[in-house]
Design a protein around this motif. Structure first.
Motif, PDB file in Angstrom:
ATOM      1  N   ALA A 199       6.868   6.369   8.104  1.00 10.04           N
ATOM      2  CA  ALA A 199       5.655   7.135   8.397  1.00 10.04           C
ATOM      3  C   ALA A 199       4.843   7.403   7.134  1.00 10.04           C
ATOM      4  O   ALA A 199       3.614   7.352   7.150  1.00 10.04           O
ATOM      5  CB  ALA A 199       6.038   8.448   9.077  1.00 10.04           C
ATOM      6  N   ALA A 200       5.551   7.659   6.040  1.00  8.25           N
ATOM      7  CA  ALA A 200       4.848   8.026   4.806  1.00  8.25           C
ATOM      8  C   ALA A 200       4.231   6.819   4.107  1.00  8.25           C
ATOM      9  O   ALA A 200       3.212   6.946   3.432  1.00  8.25           O
ATOM     10  CB  ALA A 200       5.821   8.737   3.855  1.00  8.25           C
ATOM     11  N   ARG A 201       4.832   5.684   4.246  1.00 11.21           N
ATOM     12  CA  ARG A 201       4.391   4.523   3.457  1.00 11.21           C
ATOM     13  C   ARG A 201       3.560   3.511   4.229  1.00 11.21           C
ATOM     14  O   ARG A 201       2.961   2.619   3.643  1.00 11.21           O
ATOM     15  CB  ARG A 201       5.617   3.786   2.886  1.00 11.21           C
ATOM     16  CG  ARG A 201       6.533   4.647   2.075  1.00 11.21           C
ATOM     17  CD  ARG A 201       5.923   4.982   0.721  1.00 11.21           C
ATOM     18  NE  ARG A 201       6.898   5.624  -0.123  1.00 11.21           N
ATOM     19  CZ  ARG A 201       6.794   6.882  -0.555  1.00 11.21           C
ATOM     20  NH1 ARG A 201       5.760   7.595  -0.199  1.00 11.21           N
ATOM     21  NH2 ARG A 201       7.706   7.403  -1.330  1.00 11.21           N
ATOM     22  N   GLN A 202       3.550   3.613   5.545  1.00  7.20           N
ATOM     23  CA  GLN A 202       2.971   2.523   6.331  1.00  7.20           C
ATOM     24  C   GLN A 202       1.486   2.304   6.037  1.00  7.20           C
ATOM     25  O   GLN A 202       1.038   1.165   5.961  1.00  7.20           O
ATOM     26  CB  GLN A 202       3.180   2.757   7.817  1.00  7.20           C
ATOM     27  CG  GLN A 202       2.558   4.017   8.359  1.00  7.20           C
ATOM     28  CD  GLN A 202       2.558   4.054   9.876  1.00  7.20           C
ATOM     29  OE1 GLN A 202       2.550   3.033  10.528  1.00  7.20           O
ATOM     30  NE2 GLN A 202       2.576   5.245  10.429  1.00  7.20           N
ATOM     31  N   HIS A 203       0.740   3.373   5.848  1.00  7.79           N
ATOM     32  CA  HIS A 203      -0.708   3.202   5.698  1.00  7.79           C
ATOM     33  C   HIS A 203      -1.043   2.466   4.405  1.00  7.79           C
ATOM     34  O   HIS A 203      -1.824   1.523   4.398  1.00  7.79           O
ATOM     35  CB  HIS A 203      -1.397   4.561   5.752  1.00  7.79           C
ATOM     36  CG  HIS A 203      -1.044   5.342   6.981  1.00  7.79           C
ATOM     37  ND1 HIS A 203      -1.356   4.893   8.234  1.00  7.79           N
ATOM     38  CD2 HIS A 203      -0.370   6.502   7.144  1.00  7.79           C
ATOM     39  CE1 HIS A 203      -0.902   5.763   9.125  1.00  7.79           C
ATOM     40  NE2 HIS A 203      -0.293   6.734   8.488  1.00  7.79           N
ATOM     41  N   ARG A 204      -0.433   2.921   3.347  1.00 12.73           N
ATOM     42  CA  ARG A 204      -0.713   2.296   2.050  1.00 12.73           C
ATOM     43  C   ARG A 204      -0.271   0.835   2.047  1.00 12.73           C
ATOM     44  O   ARG A 204      -1.009  -0.054   1.624  1.00 12.73           O
ATOM     45  CB  ARG A 204       0.024   3.081   0.961  1.00 12.73           C
ATOM     46  CG  ARG A 204      -0.112   2.469  -0.399  1.00 12.73           C
ATOM     47  CD  ARG A 204       0.618   3.283  -1.459  1.00 12.73           C
ATOM     48  NE  ARG A 204       0.563   2.617  -2.741  1.00 12.73           N
ATOM     49  CZ  ARG A 204      -0.513   2.607  -3.517  1.00 12.73           C
ATOM     50  NH1 ARG A 204      -1.594   3.236  -3.134  1.00 12.73           N
ATOM     51  NH2 ARG A 204      -0.505   1.967  -4.668  1.00 12.73           N
ATOM     52  N   LEU A 205       0.931   0.593   2.541  1.00 15.59           N
ATOM     53  CA  LEU A 205       1.454  -0.776   2.482  1.00 15.59           C
ATOM     54  C   LEU A 205       0.776  -1.702   3.497  1.00 15.59           C
ATOM     55  O   LEU A 205       0.701  -2.910   3.278  1.00 15.59           O
ATOM     56  CB  LEU A 205       2.971  -0.757   2.680  1.00 15.59           C
ATOM     57  CG  LEU A 205       3.682  -0.190   1.448  1.00 15.59           C
ATOM     58  CD1 LEU A 205       5.125   0.144   1.746  1.00 15.59           C
ATOM     59  CD2 LEU A 205       3.603  -1.161   0.282  1.00 15.59           C
ATOM     60  N   LEU A 206       0.271  -1.123   4.571  1.00 14.89           N
ATOM     61  CA  LEU A 206      -0.457  -1.959   5.530  1.00 14.89           C
ATOM     62  C   LEU A 206      -1.731  -2.500   4.885  1.00 14.89           C
ATOM     63  O   LEU A 206      -2.162  -3.623   5.155  1.00 14.89           O
ATOM     64  CB  LEU A 206      -0.790  -1.143   6.783  1.00 14.89           C
ATOM     65  CG  LEU A 206      -1.438  -1.915   7.935  1.00 14.89           C
ATOM     66  CD1 LEU A 206      -0.536  -3.060   8.386  1.00 14.89           C
ATOM     67  CD2 LEU A 206      -1.733  -0.998   9.112  1.00 14.89           C
TER      68      LEU A 206
END
Lengths: 235, 172
Positions: free
Chosen positions: B13-20
Motif C-alpha cells: 500500500a505504501a509503495r505502490q504509487h511511487r513504483l507504479l
C-alpha cells in the motif's frame, strides 16, 4: 544537467501524472491465490499421472473468466432458502477455458448444487470447479473428500500433507473450490459443503449439500472440456 | 495475502504509487506497468514469506521490477508502438504536453530496455551510476556506457533533430 536531461525529466514527470491509483493489493492477493491454486491443482494432476494436464494447468493456459460465448451466466437455484444464508448458490462444472478475468476461474456450463444430496459423474483424473455466490459464500467448507474425490485446492498441514477438508477460496463477491478424481480405477466418493467448520466428530449437523461422485470411464483431459457431468438432487 | 502478512500489505500500500510511476516510465503503458509491478510484488512476497522482509525493501522491489522488465523485453522482442498524440491529449487533461516533451517521450520508445531503465533510474529516481549498476547487476562503467548510447540515440532521433532545428534559439 544539460537541456536534454531537463527535457527528459520534464517529460517523465508530466507523463507519470497519467498514472492513476489502482487496487494493487487486491490484484496481488488475487494473483497469489490463483498461483497457489494452480500449483496445487498441477501437483494433484501430476500425482495422478496426468502430466500434460498438470503442465498446462501450471502454465495457466486455460485462462478464466466469464462464459466463453459471452452469454449471461445462468442463475442457479439457491442452496439455502431460509436463515442467514438464504440465497446462497453454488454451481459446479468444468473450469472455464475462456479468456482471463483477473485470474479467477469459473465453471463452464455449470449446474447448480441443490440442498441435500446431489449426484455427479466424473471421469478418472478429472477435476471440477465449484463457485459459490450470495450470502455466506465466504464461510463455506469443502468437507470430507476421500481418495476417490478430494479437495484440489485444500490446505496442507505443517508436514505438507494435504488436509482432507478446506475452505473455499474467497474471491471477493464469490468463493471457489476445486475437486479432483484421482483414482485410476472406477469408484465412488462423497464430499459435503458445510458452513464455517468441517465435521470432526460424529454426529455431525446436516451439511448444506452432499455430493456423491461416481467416477467412471476413461480419464478425461482438461483440454477436452466435454466430460460427462450431471447433478441430480436426491430426495 | 490479506491477513496473511500484514507488514507486506502495508508495504504494498505504501509503495505502490511511487513504483507504479517508475513502472509506467519503463513500459510506457499503464496496463503493462500494473502487470509488471504486480508481478514484482508477487515475486517479492514469496521471498518475504519465507525469509522475512528484505533489507531495503523498496530498493529490492525496484531492482526486481527493473530486471523483470528488462528480461520480459528480451524475451518478447516486440516492437513498441509509440503513443499517439491523441492518447496523450485524452488522458493528460489540462497538462497537455508541449511538443518537445511529447517528442522526447516518443523518442524514449526507441531505446533498448536497459538504456531506458538507466535513464529512468538516473533522471526520474535520481540514482547514482553505482546504485543503478547494483540494480542492473553490472559495472558502473556499463551504466555510463548505456547512458551514453541512449543520449546518442536520442540526440540523433529524427523527430528531436527536427524539433531542435525549428525551435527558437534562446538569447543569452
Amino acid at each position: 544537467m544539460d537541456t536534454l536531461d531537463e527535457l527528459l525529466k520534464e517529460s517523465m514527470e508530466l507523463h507519470v501524472r497519467q498514472v492513476t491509483t489502482v487496487d494493487l493489493p487486491g490484484r496481488v492477493t488475487r494473483r497469489l491465490r490463483r498461483d497457489r491454486r494452480l500449483r496445487t491443482a498441477a501437483g494433484s494432476l501430476a500425482a495422478a499421472g496426468s502430466l500434460a494436464a498438470a503442465g498446462a494447468l501450471a502454465a495457466g493456459v486455460w485462462g478464466v473468466g466469464a462464459l466463453r460465448d459471452g452469454t449471461a451466466r445462468p442463475q442457479p437455484a439457491a442452496l439455502a432458502t431460509t436463515g442467514e444464508c438464504a440465497g446462497l448458490r453454488i454451481v459446479i462444472g468444468r473450469p472455464n477455458p475462456g479468456p482471463s478475468d483477473q485470474g479467477i476461474r469459473s465453471p463452464l456450463d455449470p449446474v447448480a448444487l441443490l440442498p441435500g444430496d446431489n449426484t455427479i459423474s466424473m471421469g478418472r483424473q478429472d477435476y471440477l470447479w465449484l463457485e459459490a455466490s450470495g450470502p455466506c459464500h465466504d464461510r463455506l467448507i469443502l468437507d470430507g473428500p476421500g481418495p476417490v474425490v478430494h479437495n484440489g485446492a485444500g490446505d496442507v498441514d505443517a508436514e505438507g500433507r494435504k488436509l482432507p477438508s478446506g475452505p473455499f477460496l474467497d474471491e471477493g463477491d464469490r468463493s471457489t473450490a476445486v475437486v479432483f478424481s484421482n483414482e485410476v480405477a472406477d469408484g465412488e466418493g462423497v464430499f459435503t459443503i458445510r458452513l464455517d467448520a468441517a465435521c470432526t466428530s460424529k454426529p455431525c449437523t446436516p451439511p448444506l449439500a452432499s455430493v456423491h461422485v461416481a467416477v467412471r470411464g476413461t480419464a478425461t483431459s482438461p483440454s477436452d472440456p466435454g466430460a460427462v457431468l450431471d447433478s441430480t438432487a436426491t430426495p | 495475502m490479506r491477513g496473511d502478512l500484514p507488514d507486506f500489505e502495508e508495504f504494498v500500500a505504501a509503495r505502490q504509487h511511487r513504483l507504479l510511476r517508475v513502472a509506467f516510465l519503463l513500459t510506457r503503458d499503464h496496463h503493462r506497468a500494473e502487470d509488471l509491478l504486480q508481478d514484482a510484488f508477487v515475486k517479492v512476497y514469496r521471498r518475504w514469506r519465507h525469509e522475512g522482509p528484505p533489507e531495503h525493501s523498496e530498493a529490492y522491489l525496484r531492482r526486481v521490477m527493473v530486471n523483470m522488465y528488462i528480461s520480459s523485453r528480451r524475451h518478447r522482442r516486440s516492437t513498441e508502438v509509440p503513443l499517439l498524440e491523441d492518447d496523450l491529449v485524452d488522458t493528460a487533461g489540462p497538462s497537455v504536453p508541449t511538443d518537445d516533451r511529447l517528442i522526447v517521450w516518443r523518442a524514449l520508445g526507441v531505446l533498448t530496455a536497459r538504456q531506458r531503465a538507466v535513464l529512468v533510474l538516473r533522471i526520474y529516481e535520481g540514482m547514482t551510476d553505482e546504485e543503478i549498476a547494483d540494480h542492473l547487476h553490472c559495472a558502473a562503467g556499463t551504466v555510463r556506457s548505456l547512458a551514453s548510447r541512449a543520449y546518442t540515440t536520442l540526440r540523433t532521433h529524427s523527430e528531436l533533430l527536427d524539433w531542435a532545428a525549428s525551435a527558437p534559439k534562446e538569447k543569452c
